[in-house]
Design an enzyme around this catalytic site. Structure first.
Site, PDB file in Angstrom:
ATOM      1  N   VAL A 137       0.830  -1.198   0.000  1.00  0.00           N
ATOM      2  CA  VAL A 137       0.000   0.000   0.000  1.00  0.00           C
ATOM      3  C   VAL A 137       0.873   1.260   0.000  1.00  0.00           C
ATOM      4  O   VAL A 137       1.967   1.268   0.559  1.00  0.00           O
ATOM      5  CB  VAL A 137      -0.969  -0.020   1.215  1.00  0.00           C
ATOM      6  CG1 VAL A 137      -0.225   0.071   2.525  1.00  0.00           C
ATOM      7  CG2 VAL A 137      -2.022   1.052   1.125  1.00  0.00           C
ATOM      8  N   CYS A 138       0.378   2.307  -0.655  1.00  0.00           N
ATOM      9  CA  CYS A 138       0.983   3.642  -0.588  1.00  0.00           C
ATOM     10  C   CYS A 138      -0.176   4.624  -0.407  1.00  0.00           C
ATOM     11  O   CYS A 138      -1.194   4.261   0.171  1.00  0.00           O
ATOM     12  CB  CYS A 138       1.825   3.943  -1.821  1.00  0.00           C
ATOM     13  SG  CYS A 138       0.899   4.067  -3.367  1.00  0.00           S
ATOM     14  N   ARG A 139      -0.064   5.849  -0.860  1.00  0.00           N
ATOM     15  CA  ARG A 139      -1.160   6.796  -0.674  1.00  0.00           C
ATOM     16  C   ARG A 139      -2.308   6.533  -1.644  1.00  0.00           C
ATOM     17  O   ARG A 139      -3.463   6.505  -1.260  1.00  0.00           O
ATOM     18  CB  ARG A 139      -0.682   8.241  -0.825  1.00  0.00           C
ATOM     19  CG  ARG A 139      -1.773   9.248  -0.472  1.00  0.00           C
ATOM     20  CD  ARG A 139      -1.327  10.641  -0.713  1.00  0.00           C
ATOM     21  NE  ARG A 139      -0.644  10.638  -2.002  1.00  0.00           N
ATOM     22  CZ  ARG A 139      -0.318  11.696  -2.686  1.00  0.00           C
ATOM     23  NH1 ARG A 139      -0.582  12.867  -2.231  1.00  0.00           N
ATOM     24  NH2 ARG A 139       0.308  11.602  -3.841  1.00  0.00           N
TER      25      ARG A 139
END
Length: 107
Positions: free
Chosen positions: A59-61
């Site tokens: 996951v990232c933004r």
């Protein structure tokens, strides 16, 4: 090349192994409860810190950096899946978030 494995936030199991590849300030502001943090630029030299999972949900933004990380991990022997929409969608879905300050926000 095969298609990048990806799931919606709502399809991530509650007991999923999560890897957050955002920068330190983003992580400190708010991250998924129980996630492991390795910023994308450091991933290659910190592979030993990638948690064991089958699969590892990345996951990232918003999903761009995590897609790159997922591609890299899969090319290096991991079973990684990109979390579409990233932490923005994670927060919108009401999934658990924690932070260093105690008042999590997604930046």
């Amino acid at each position: 090349m095969s298609e990048l494995p990806e799931v919606a936030v709502t399809e991530v199991p509650a007991d999923a192994v999560l890897l957050d590849v955002r920068e330190d300030d983003e992580w400190a502001a708010g991250h998924a409860a129980g996630a492991t943090h390795v910023p994308l630029p450091q991933l290659a030299e910190r592979l030993a810190e990638v948690p064991e999972g089958d699969p590892v949900y990345v996951v990232c933004r918003s999903g761009g950096r995590s897609a790159k990380a997922t591609e890299f991990l899969n090319a290096n022997g991991w079973d990684a899946v990109n979390v579409a929409g990233g932490m923005s969608q994670w927060a919108a879905a009401g999934k658990p978030i924690e932070s260093a300050s105690g008042t999590p926000e997604i930046i």
